[in-house]
Scaffold this motif. Sequence first.
Motif, PDB file in Angstrom:
ATOM      1  N   TYR A  36       1.102  -1.181   0.390  1.00 47.77           N
ATOM      2  CA  TYR A  36       0.534  -0.089  -0.390  1.00 47.77           C
ATOM      3  C   TYR A  36       0.897   1.374  -0.044  1.00 47.77           C
ATOM      4  CZ  TYR A  36      -3.635  -3.031   0.989  1.00 47.77           C
ATOM      5  OH  TYR A  36      -4.393  -3.950   1.259  1.00 47.77           O
ATOM      6  N   THR A  80      -1.590  -0.865  -4.076  1.00 44.34           N
ATOM      7  CA  THR A  80      -2.702  -0.408  -4.401  1.00 44.34           C
ATOM      8  C   THR A  80      -2.417   1.629  -3.590  1.00 44.34           C
ATOM      9  OG1 THR A  80      -3.925  -2.131  -3.215  1.00 44.34           O
ATOM     10  CG2 THR A  80      -4.979   0.325  -2.740  1.00 44.34           C
ATOM     11  N   LYS A  94      -4.151  -1.222  -8.433  1.00 46.70           N
ATOM     12  CA  LYS A  94      -5.420  -0.185  -7.931  1.00 46.70           C
ATOM     13  C   LYS A  94      -5.377   1.658  -7.383  1.00 46.70           C
ATOM     14  CE  LYS A  94      -9.354  -0.816  -4.195  1.00 46.70           C
ATOM     15  NZ  LYS A  94      -9.857  -1.207  -3.859  1.00 46.70           N
ATOM     16  N   ASN A 140      -6.528   4.699  -5.141  1.00 44.15           N
ATOM     17  CA  ASN A 140      -7.674   5.632  -5.321  1.00 44.15           C
ATOM     18  C   ASN A 140      -6.989   6.989  -5.641  1.00 44.15           C
ATOM     19  OD1 ASN A 140      -8.985   3.140  -3.449  1.00 44.15           O
ATOM     20  ND2 ASN A 140      -7.186   2.142  -3.375  1.00 44.15           N
TER      21      ASN A 140
END
Length: 149
Positions: free
Chosen positions: A3, A27, A49, A51
């Motif tokens: 992350y 992510t 991913k 965000n």
Amino acid sequence: MSYILITGTSSGIGAALAEEFLQPGNTLFCISRNRNINLEEKSKSAGAKLNYTIGNLNVQNVPGNFIRESFVQIASSDEPVVLFNNAGVLAPMKSLIALDEESMKEHFNVNFFAPAVIISEFMQHMSLRKNPAVILNISSGAATFPYEG
């Protein structure tokens, strides 16, 4: 899988960092005042991913909310978590006597207060976990090569 949280990803070093970490299994949680459409497009083909939060770190609660909302999605994972404090403002580049109060507040909020809040929130969340974690604070060249203003 990792992350990665990065501030200031609309351009420059922040955008380059985010692109570097667009790898399968990663992510990314990114925040900037302006949307980086190029980064969003690249994430779709990279298998990572993304965000993306549009937010101004000069605005109260935005820095802390960015971290809190990111950790809602990180949940109970034991994967490594990396934070890049990259966002910053230089303009307007004037001497102190020529700066207005609002400009001084923005400099303080974005360059000092927001990173401090982000680090505090990050450490609070990480203190409850056993994940490997790293915080990297990125500074401008002005830290080693001062200039007037």
